[in-house]
Design a protein around this motif. Structure first.
Motif, PDB file in Angstrom:
ATOM      1  N   TRP A   1      35.777  67.874  60.736  1.00  0.00           N
ATOM      2  CA  TRP A   1      34.343  68.026  60.542  1.00  0.00           C
ATOM      3  C   TRP A   1      34.016  67.817  59.070  1.00  0.00           C
ATOM      4  O   TRP A   1      34.678  68.372  58.199  1.00  0.00           O
ATOM      5  N   LEU A   2      32.947  67.043  58.816  1.00  0.00           N
ATOM      6  CA  LEU A   2      32.501  66.817  57.434  1.00  0.00           C
ATOM      7  C   LEU A   2      31.038  67.200  57.321  1.00  0.00           C
ATOM      8  O   LEU A   2      30.224  66.857  58.184  1.00  0.00           O
ATOM      9  N   THR A   3      30.717  67.918  56.268  1.00  0.00           N
ATOM     10  CA  THR A   3      29.305  68.214  56.012  1.00  0.00           C
ATOM     11  C   THR A   3      29.096  68.315  54.513  1.00  0.00           C
ATOM     12  O   THR A   3      30.041  68.171  53.730  1.00  0.00           O
ATOM     13  N   GLY A   4      27.853  68.515  54.125  1.00  0.00           N
ATOM     14  CA  GLY A   4      27.540  68.711  52.722  1.00  0.00           C
ATOM     15  C   GLY A   4      26.697  69.954  52.574  1.00  0.00           C
ATOM     16  O   GLY A   4      26.194  70.502  53.555  1.00  0.00           O
ATOM     17  N   THR A   5      26.563  70.397  51.332  1.00  0.00           N
ATOM     18  CA  THR A   5      25.746  71.581  51.103  1.00  0.00           C
ATOM     19  C   THR A   5      24.528  71.221  50.275  1.00  0.00           C
ATOM     20  O   THR A   5      24.575  70.349  49.410  1.00  0.00           O
ATOM     21  N   PHE A   6      23.427  71.895  50.570  1.00  0.00           N
ATOM     22  CA  PHE A   6      22.217  71.785  49.775  1.00  0.00           C
ATOM     23  C   PHE A   6      21.793  73.205  49.422  1.00  0.00           C
ATOM     24  O   PHE A   6      21.312  73.944  50.279  1.00  0.00           O
ATOM     25  N   ARG A   7      22.051  73.586  48.163  1.00  0.00           N
ATOM     26  CA  ARG A   7      21.785  74.961  47.746  1.00  0.00           C
ATOM     27  C   ARG A   7      22.505  75.955  48.664  1.00  0.00           C
ATOM     28  O   ARG A   7      23.711  75.776  48.931  1.00  0.00           O
ATOM     29  N   TYR A   8      21.806  76.966  49.221  1.00  0.00           N
ATOM     30  CA  TYR A   8      22.476  78.057  49.936  1.00  0.00           C
ATOM     31  C   TYR A   8      21.400  78.924  50.573  1.00  0.00           C
ATOM     32  O   TYR A   8      20.213  78.823  50.238  1.00  0.00           O
ATOM     33  N   ALA A   9      21.799  79.757  51.501  1.00  0.00           N
ATOM     34  CA  ALA A   9      20.848  80.690  52.137  1.00  0.00           C
ATOM     35  C   ALA A   9      21.588  81.977  52.467  1.00  0.00           C
ATOM     36  O   ALA A   9      22.751  81.954  52.875  1.00  0.00           O
ATOM     37  N   ASN A  10      20.915  83.100  52.250  1.00  0.00           N
ATOM     38  CA  ASN A  10      21.456  84.402  52.645  1.00  0.00           C
ATOM     39  C   ASN A  10      22.769  84.745  51.946  1.00  0.00           C
ATOM     40  O   ASN A  10      23.665  85.344  52.548  1.00  0.00           O
TER      41      ASN A  10
END
Lengths: 347, 347, 347, 347
Positions: free
Chosen positions: D280-289
């Motif tokens: 699985w590949l994903t990226g992050t955009f900032r953050y939450a919680n």
């Protein structure tokens, strides 16, 4: 513009009165209500004056399964226009608390939910709501269907919690409106075998008509002897025996979702079995993020909401509507049509 | 009992020969094969002699989408009887490695998979298989449907990876057999809007006939201009542009599942977009735990497998069957019927 | 090579006898046992002759928390060598059933599990086991630690079920060996606040020594009044009140994992609360895929297994070992050292 | 009360000017800023005037990693008091859009995020923020640590996306502040083996000092030859080769999380491998919680934020602070201390 409302002053005491038309605040829309479903919780308030810790202390307008037409826009509304038909999601959360930020806005402690003391509901001609909680309805959906996005949401939420997947076998205990819709949603999510139980033959028949694979009248055939084996149980009866018999039907690693409210705070469950089979058990409290899916499921014909509607009442007949389903279990979903009252009053 | 097999000796070189009838080992069943679908991977081996690092070095029997009737039981078989019709799950893993123990037996490094060098496949009259990888077929399913549980499994697996939920919008790029079945499975899981793309009008038509909401011929209308917005992309074409255009249609937090194999080891993707929208991308390698669901989806009519069958061939026509879909894109799923050969040979 | 074993002939009747040295089968290794922890389930069999539906009907060798050194290899073993120290995962599943294929091999109905009737355990000098269920131990881990990978696995499994994340607050009820290890694993997974409850001060002290943030003696301070609020409860006492008080401490959308076995089949739980907070409740049955993580957590010092060892016994003292923890709750984890017996016997 | 701010008028053009003290709105708190970390994105705006589609067109106050003391309360504030030290979560979402309602408020299209045009940041003496985005800091945390809850949140978010579990092996590529903190969070979540790569020896040394199991200088030892095998990759360098070499180290079913921003819109990845291993590949955009967990991880000592602080600057030296890390890669995290400026100016 006149705003008539059926106001509950106490148990068995509902009066049709005129109240001010709400002024839509910033980002709110004003909606003329056209259809409202009667929910079991409305009946509870009407009959007992409370549901658990929620107690009716001041006059309260009931009704939270509603749709209507937008007749005015508050400041800053960008997503809607006057004349649009919308379903109303009846709980508006605060949007910033721990639960809201985690996407569990149904658990927001500050939610303002229709017909839950002290927030008024939709047995009225007009209500105002935040535009993000009004959802446009396609033309091919009836007014009734629009109002019933609310109980359909409960069904969707229960099936999400149950993680129904294509090929799953599902048991729904209790064929009231929620159970009936849970059956339909489970089928729409790919369940290939859905058993429903109840004691009312008319309700079981309704379940079969809307796709249930098997309907068991547990007053005649105990569930424990029916050889049912499922991936998920969705308990919609609030009955402890149904819950226990249902859990015993669940396969290893399956899920039990408790939707029906029992009479007390505590219940006995087959805990050793839950351990040995590593079953997951949870309960539902309202729903979150369901309205778009609900509308599309109905609009594409995967779910038939009109199939559970069993009667129509004007606002002036709200009490009759509230008594209908307890009088006759076949009267699964009575609808209140506020506009009909207004018209006759005006006439 | 005679066992004829279509044996691949090299690219474009398949010979019908008699081979020994397999002896079913402990917990194995012997199956008389009645239908085998031709898969793109069979075509790859036939045309190029390899798929990536899998190279045909010794004579190999192709065919891995198969069903038949059990004609003998090995020692210790308890789940089947002679005369039972079964679909064959063509990969038997070791059951104890890290991947198997985690439930990812499709990734077992020691799996023995039909028609993957050096393991023979099902273009033959008889094969033996572990009883837990033979699945009883209900009477209402055709032989073709039984064989096509295999590509249906690929479709189910891709939809599971894509976490298709009720109300989702889905894009499937590529309308070959896998894409066509992915469309059907997505709908069966509750997707309310499924777009498919291809360049072959006949395939797009077949997609529409089996439920696709929208079919786009990307040789006429570029996907980038079609205004498609989805929760999940299932890429079944192996085409880099389809993958890239498809990813650009995915909503925030959506998923891209790459099923089609591209020509090379590497591909360019819109990574900044994947980051900004926190899209998940993954690929599929075969499938795991799909056969029971596949059979039930077909048996309950939620998926129509017969709808994609486009032709029949005897074992002696295996080469023709293997060439069929490249010659005519409308020939989506040619079937090989070994028994027909045997009968005519016997005649 | 002599193989002494402590054989249970009935409740309170264990005899040291010589039994044949097992012959390692295909892919099995023969292990000379060097340390075995005494588990509560061993004590149950010894004291009551049964655990639920598992009844000791034939003479049985107890002990399933074990490690030792490989002394011989069966045919086809490729992962181990003679002389290697290994921890033994005591349950070998069939590898092909529905549960195994889904990665839930702990729920395999055909699992062969040490010291569970009629499968013998490890209170002996030699046992044979499939090579994939023997895990190499690094030199820096003690024999005791090697044996205690088994209860550590229970702790890991419970924390996985509880989805403990960095920053979580956790409540562990019951400070027996499993509770103590659950505390350590929760901390290792990033829990920042871990409360433990028990009625034995020595056990609570041991919990504090191994990292518990707060230890509550519920015989002095009722949990209900302690103001505890957590993301997850791990119930390790088998006590219904602990379970109920614990569930009431769980935040909305939190999780209750029931590890301890209660006395009966059924338990009362605060179901209305579970519904209103949408809490998840499940139980654990052994564990799956934990040994590699267990060994690394111990080897890197994130978990201290030696800290819970409280006494050593030879095989001839197996009965004394089995009685130790019920006689003195401070005697959390008695260890049986088979080799010491052998040596003294040989002497 | 005077409010000095370092205002960016263009690339390489920052001027210290007095601006009005913000008036806290409903539910807002006014915070006197005491520490602000310099982030790579601040540097990007300062050096290039833009990050992707975000372009600085009007004068902008940079800085979004901040903490301070509450000096005034807006109407309706209930969670804070004057005098409280708080970390500021710099992005306030709308709370009602599709993404917010689903708990993905970091993807809210209407978020107002510090130092992102046209929203001003925290290189100033005073800022106002919604009370739910100010988090009380315990006394044992330094001002620097309080400000660095922001990059720690990025590290936590990346580890959440990577589903780091106890016993996991992790590869972090890039030892800038985010990579360094990702290492620490991975360890805090139970990773037992964390490898970091970079080309700057000082940064690798810093990683080893904060717990990295192995530090590889890829200018000397190519990652492809280092024999690294991991459950998860956290890519923090923005370098395509690091991403590709890193993905090749991932085990079947593992995860690649892309945190670092590359120079272009597209990147080449080893897609066939991703398919064959079902990565699985994903990226992050900032953050939450993340803020509550971040504060607790630091407060309990599981993460050491002070270890990455490398220098202090007044507001008047903001340009120097912004240039520091590009001049010297060892200068991982320069801090701006607004109050020091104010005091000297007042003096």
């Amino acid at each position: 513009m006149q705003n008539q409302a059926a106001i509950m002053y106490g148990t068995h005491d509902i009066r049709l009165e005129e109240v001010p038309v709400p002024e839509p605040g910033p980002r709110e829309v004003l909606v003329e209500i056209e259809a409202v479903g009667v929910c079991g919780s409305d009946v509870h308030y009407y009959e007992e004056g409370r549901i658990g810790s929620f107690v009716v202390r001041e006059p309260l307008i009931l009704g939270h399964e509603s749709m209507g037409t937008i007749v005015a826009l508050g400041e800053g509304v960008t997503k809607h226009e006057v004349g649009e038909r919308v379903a109303l999601e009846p709980g508006v959360p605060d949007g910033t608390c721990r639960e809201c930020r985690a996407g569990r806005y149904n658990l927001c402690p500050n939610v303002r939910f229709f017909a839950t003391p002290p927030i008024d509901g939709a047995f009225a001609n007009y209500v105002a709501i935040h535009e993000d909680f009004a959802f446009e309805l396609p033309d091919n959906l009836s007014d009734d269907a629009g109002a019933l996005m609310e109980p359909l949401s409960v069904g969707i939420w229960s099936c999400r919690k149950a993680s129904i997947k294509a090929g799953d076998h599902v048991l729904v205990t209790g064929a009231g409106p929620i159970g009936l819709l849970a059956v339909q949603v489970a089928l729409a999510q790919g369940a290939t075998d859905v058993t429903i139980t109840d004691v009312a033959p008319q309700r079981l028949k309704m379940a079969e008509n809307t796709g249930a694979t098997r309907a068991i009248n547990v007053s005649e055939e105990p569930l424990a002897e029916a050889g049912v084996e499922v991936d998920a149980l969705i308990e919609c009866s609030g009955n402890e025996r149904a819950l226990n018999d249902g859990i015993r039907c669940i396969r290893p690693a399956g899920t039990a979702v408790v939707v029906g409210m029992g009479p007390g705070e505590e219940s006995s469950i087959p805990l050793a079995l839950i351990q040995n089979r590593e079953i997951w058990l949870t309960g539902t409290f309202r729903y979150a993020n369901t309205y778009p899916a609900a509308i599309e499921l109905a609009a594409t014909g995967k779910v038939d909401l009109d199939a559970i509607v069993t009667g129509y009442y004007g606002l002036e007949d709200a009490e009759e509507a509230l008594q209908a389903s307890r009088k006759d279990p076949a009267n699964v979903k009575p609808m209140v049509i506020p506009a009909s009252t207004q018209e006759s009053d005006r006439g």
